[in-house]
Structure formats: structure tokens, C-alpha cells
Design a protein around this motif. Structure first.
Motif, PDB file in Angstrom:
ATOM      1  N   GLU A 157      -7.194  12.813   7.986  1.00 47.99           N
ATOM      2  CA  GLU A 157      -7.092  13.859   8.994  1.00 47.99           C
ATOM      3  C   GLU A 157      -8.441  14.042   9.676  1.00 47.99           C
ATOM      4  O   GLU A 157      -9.475  13.609   9.179  1.00 47.99           O
ATOM      5  CB  GLU A 157      -6.625  15.162   8.347  1.00 47.99           C
ATOM      6  N   GLU A 158      -8.431  14.739  10.809  1.00 51.62           N
ATOM      7  CA  GLU A 158      -9.642  14.841  11.637  1.00 51.62           C
ATOM      8  C   GLU A 158     -10.838  15.361  10.851  1.00 51.62           C
ATOM      9  O   GLU A 158     -11.944  14.836  10.964  1.00 51.62           O
ATOM     10  CB  GLU A 158      -9.371  15.756  12.835  1.00 51.62           C
ATOM     11  N   GLN A 159     -10.629  16.400  10.043  1.00 55.75           N
ATOM     12  CA  GLN A 159     -11.736  16.999   9.314  1.00 55.75           C
ATOM     13  C   GLN A 159     -12.025  16.290   7.987  1.00 55.75           C
ATOM     14  O   GLN A 159     -12.947  16.672   7.281  1.00 55.75           O
ATOM     15  CB  GLN A 159     -11.438  18.482   9.051  1.00 55.75           C
ATOM     16  N   ALA A 160     -11.213  15.302   7.639  1.00 56.33           N
ATOM     17  CA  ALA A 160     -11.402  14.601   6.362  1.00 56.33           C
ATOM     18  C   ALA A 160     -11.233  13.100   6.546  1.00 56.33           C
ATOM     19  O   ALA A 160     -10.603  12.428   5.746  1.00 56.33           O
ATOM     20  CB  ALA A 160     -10.430  15.132   5.320  1.00 56.33           C
ATOM     21  N   SER A 161     -11.809  12.592   7.634  1.00 55.99           N
ATOM     22  CA  SER A 161     -11.722  11.167   7.931  1.00 55.99           C
ATOM     23  C   SER A 161     -13.040  10.499   7.567  1.00 55.99           C
ATOM     24  O   SER A 161     -14.111  10.969   7.949  1.00 55.99           O
ATOM     25  CB  SER A 161     -11.417  10.957   9.412  1.00 55.99           C
ATOM     26  N   SER A 162     -12.951   9.402   6.833  1.00 57.01           N
ATOM     27  CA  SER A 162     -14.144   8.675   6.420  1.00 57.01           C
ATOM     28  C   SER A 162     -14.423   7.537   7.398  1.00 57.01           C
ATOM     29  O   SER A 162     -13.561   6.679   7.598  1.00 57.01           O
ATOM     30  CB  SER A 162     -13.942   8.106   5.010  1.00 57.01           C
ATOM     31  N   PRO A 163     -15.621   7.494   8.000  1.00 54.59           N
ATOM     32  CA  PRO A 163     -15.941   6.375   8.901  1.00 54.59           C
ATOM     33  C   PRO A 163     -15.947   5.040   8.174  1.00 54.59           C
ATOM     34  O   PRO A 163     -15.645   4.003   8.757  1.00 54.59           O
ATOM     35  CB  PRO A 163     -17.339   6.733   9.443  1.00 54.59           C
ATOM     36  N   ILE A 164     -16.285   5.054   6.894  1.00 57.72           N
ATOM     37  CA  ILE A 164     -16.257   3.814   6.106  1.00 57.72           C
ATOM     38  C   ILE A 164     -14.829   3.322   5.969  1.00 57.72           C
ATOM     39  O   ILE A 164     -14.528   2.145   6.191  1.00 57.72           O
ATOM     40  CB  ILE A 164     -16.879   4.062   4.720  1.00 57.72           C
ATOM     41  N   ALA A 165     -13.915   4.244   5.612  1.00 57.93           N
ATOM     42  CA  ALA A 165     -12.507   3.868   5.477  1.00 57.93           C
ATOM     43  C   ALA A 165     -11.926   3.442   6.817  1.00 57.93           C
ATOM     44  O   ALA A 165     -11.122   2.506   6.887  1.00 57.93           O
ATOM     45  CB  ALA A 165     -11.708   5.035   4.898  1.00 57.93           C
ATOM     46  N   ALA A 166     -12.327   4.126   7.896  1.00 60.03           N
ATOM     47  CA  ALA A 166     -11.812   3.791   9.223  1.00 60.03           C
ATOM     48  C   ALA A 166     -12.184   2.368   9.614  1.00 60.03           C
ATOM     49  O   ALA A 166     -11.367   1.623  10.160  1.00 60.03           O
ATOM     50  CB  ALA A 166     -12.348   4.782  10.250  1.00 60.03           C
ATOM     51  N   GLN A 167     -13.418   1.967   9.329  1.00 63.13           N
ATOM     52  CA  GLN A 167     -13.852   0.605   9.650  1.00 63.13           C
ATOM     53  C   GLN A 167     -13.090  -0.413   8.818  1.00 63.13           C
ATOM     54  O   GLN A 167     -12.697  -1.477   9.314  1.00 63.13           O
ATOM     55  CB  GLN A 167     -15.352   0.461   9.404  1.00 63.13           C
ATOM     56  N   ARG A 168     -12.832  -0.079   7.563  1.00 62.98           N
ATOM     57  CA  ARG A 168     -12.116  -1.005   6.682  1.00 62.98           C
ATOM     58  C   ARG A 168     -10.681  -1.225   7.143  1.00 62.98           C
ATOM     59  O   ARG A 168     -10.170  -2.350   7.103  1.00 62.98           O
ATOM     60  CB  ARG A 168     -12.144  -0.482   5.244  1.00 62.98           C
ATOM     61  N   VAL A 169     -10.018  -0.158   7.571  1.00 61.96           N
ATOM     62  CA  VAL A 169      -8.623  -0.347   7.996  1.00 61.96           C
ATOM     63  C   VAL A 169      -8.560  -1.118   9.311  1.00 61.96           C
ATOM     64  O   VAL A 169      -7.620  -1.897   9.535  1.00 61.96           O
ATOM     65  CB  VAL A 169      -7.880   1.009   8.106  1.00 61.96           C
ATOM     66  N   GLN A 170      -9.549  -0.938  10.179  1.00 58.92           N
ATOM     67  CA  GLN A 170      -9.591  -1.727  11.415  1.00 58.92           C
ATOM     68  C   GLN A 170      -9.785  -3.205  11.105  1.00 58.92           C
ATOM     69  O   GLN A 170      -9.118  -4.070  11.696  1.00 58.92           O
ATOM     70  CB  GLN A 170     -10.720  -1.219  12.313  1.00 58.92           C
ATOM     71  N   ASP A 171     -10.679  -3.494  10.183  1.00 54.17           N
ATOM     72  CA  ASP A 171     -10.922  -4.887   9.793  1.00 54.17           C
ATOM     73  C   ASP A 171      -9.672  -5.490   9.149  1.00 54.17           C
ATOM     74  O   ASP A 171      -9.330  -6.655   9.402  1.00 54.17           O
ATOM     75  CB  ASP A 171     -12.101  -4.970   8.821  1.00 54.17           C
ATOM     76  N   ALA A 172      -9.004  -4.697   8.319  1.00 52.19           N
ATOM     77  CA  ALA A 172      -7.788  -5.183   7.657  1.00 52.19           C
ATOM     78  C   ALA A 172      -6.697  -5.483   8.672  1.00 52.19           C
ATOM     79  O   ALA A 172      -5.966  -6.477   8.549  1.00 52.19           O
ATOM     80  CB  ALA A 172      -7.297  -4.157   6.641  1.00 52.19           C
ATOM     81  N   ALA A 173      -6.569  -4.638   9.689  1.00 49.66           N
ATOM     82  CA  ALA A 173      -5.551  -4.858  10.724  1.00 49.66           C
ATOM     83  C   ALA A 173      -5.827  -6.145  11.490  1.00 49.66           C
ATOM     84  O   ALA A 173      -4.901  -6.915  11.783  1.00 49.66           O
ATOM     85  CB  ALA A 173      -5.507  -3.665  11.670  1.00 49.66           C
TER      86      ALA A 173
END
Length: 212
Positions: free
Chosen positions: A78-94
Motif C-alpha cells: 500500500e502507499e504508506q507501506a510500500s518498499s522501494p526494494i520490493a518494488a524494484q524486485r517485482v519489476q525485475d521479476a516481471a
């Protein structure tokens, strides 16, 4: 502890993860009191969880005098609980998932929409990096993690399962799509672990076949 999420390979981190999943914006003092661990030990564990993309930290906004505390929350996407590390990982996985589907096409039309496929890409990579060998059934929407590496940890298994389910749901939410975790299928065999996913009722949750 047996194979599992490397970031929570110690039960102390599992316990801390469980606490921040239960209640967001936890200060160090609360986690120290709940676990009985030294503050520096808690900080070290939290940093491991932050580096893994499972926890986010924010500085408290104060309207009174005093040093602001650092507050810790489970990364839920969610917006207030989003991890930039996790966000980068899911983009790479996609990106990797899309590449594999182009290089090794199944010859059949995908049942799921692209955003749901990208969620599964992220989930498979996260579980694989944690030492699991997940088997995904895109039609039944299940994730088979059998044999469960925690089947013999009877004392803490309930907490471990809840933490793992929360982490999986956080990965799906961070990836941004219609899939969420429903729960673990009931089984008489403690070594059997099949996680049931569900499509949330929204326009983006429709499968391609459902739109035809």
C-alpha cells in the motif's frame, strides 16, 4: 530452522515480522518489550527485514519537543507501506517472466491477464530465493510448497505460517494486480502445504477467457 525465507531464517526475526504484521508503526521500544531482545539486536533484525523488502521504516512526525522515533511497518504494497526494494524486485521479476514467456511460449493462450502473471512472477522469484520450489497452477490458482520445511516445528508452526502468508500477500500486493492469498488448504499431512490464491472482484481481475 529448516529452509525458508532467508530474511526470517531465525525465529527472532519471525517474531518481529509477526509483530509488525499485526500492528503497523511499531517503535523499537515496543518490539524490545515484546521479544525480550536487546535493542541493538532488534535493530539488526529489522535492518535484515528492511533489506529483504519485508519491512519499511519511517520517522515519526512529532508536534511536541523530543527526538522523533523510527517506526516500523510490514511492507504491504500500500502507499504508506510500500518498499522501494520490493518494488524494484517485482519489476525485475516481471521483465524476466515476460522474457521467458517469449523465449519459451506455451503455445496456448494465457488464462490470466498480464498483471496477474507479473504477480506470479514476483511470487515465484521471492519463494525461490527463500529456498522453496513452488509449483504454480494458474487454473486452480494454487501455490504448492510441499513438502513444508516447517512441518516438524510444531511449537512455532502457526506463527511461521501466518508470517509466510503475510509475506506472500505482500509480494502480490507490491506487484500490483488482482491476486491475493486466500489461505492454506486444509490437510491431515503436516508436510503438505498448498496455498490458495483468489482473484479480487475488479475489472483487472478478469481472465482473458472471461472477457471473450
Amino acid at each position: 530452522m529448516a529452509a525458508g525465507y532467508s530474511a526470517i531464517s531465525s525465529y527472532s526475526r519471525v517474531e518481529i515480522m509477526h509483530l509488525v504484521q499485526q500492528q503497523p508503526q511499531r517503535p523499537i521500544a515496543e518490539l524490545v518489550e515484546a521479544t525480550g531482545l536487546h535493542p541493538n539486536t532488534v535493530r539488526e533484525h529489522l535492518q535484515r527485514l528492511i533489506d529483504a523488502g519485508y519491512v519499511v521504516a519511517e520517522t515519526e512526525r512529532r508536534t511536541t519537543r523530543g527526538r522523533p522515533r523510527v517506526l516500523y511497518t510490514a511492507a504491504t504494497g500500500e502507499e504508506q507501506a510500500s518498499s522501494p526494494i520490493a518494488a524494484q524486485r517485482v519489476q525485475d521479476a516481471a521483465r524476466r517472466g515476460d522474457l521467458l514467456r517469449r523465449v519459451y511460449p506455451s503455445g496456448e493462450e494465457e488464462n490470466l491477464a498480464p498483471d496477474a502473471l507479473h504477480q506470479l512472477d514476483a511470487l515465484v522469484e521471492d519463494l525461490g530465493g527463500a529456498g522453496f520450489d513452488p509449483l504454480i497452477d494458474e487454473t486452480a490458482l494454487t501455490v504448492d510448497l510441499t513438502p513444508c520445511p516447517h512441518a516438524t516445528t510444531a511449537d512455532h508452526r502457526g506463527t511461521l505460517c501466518r508470517v509466510h502468508i503475510g509475506l506472500m500477500d505482500g509480494v502480490l500486493a507490491q506487484a500490483g494486480g488482482p491476486l491475493r492469498v486466500d489461505g492454506i488448504a486444509a490437510s491431515c499431512d503436516p508436510a503438505q502445504c498448498v496455498v490458495q490464491l483468489s482473484l479480487q472482484p475488479s475489472a483487472s481481475s478478469l481472465t482473458r477467457s472471461g472477457r471473450e
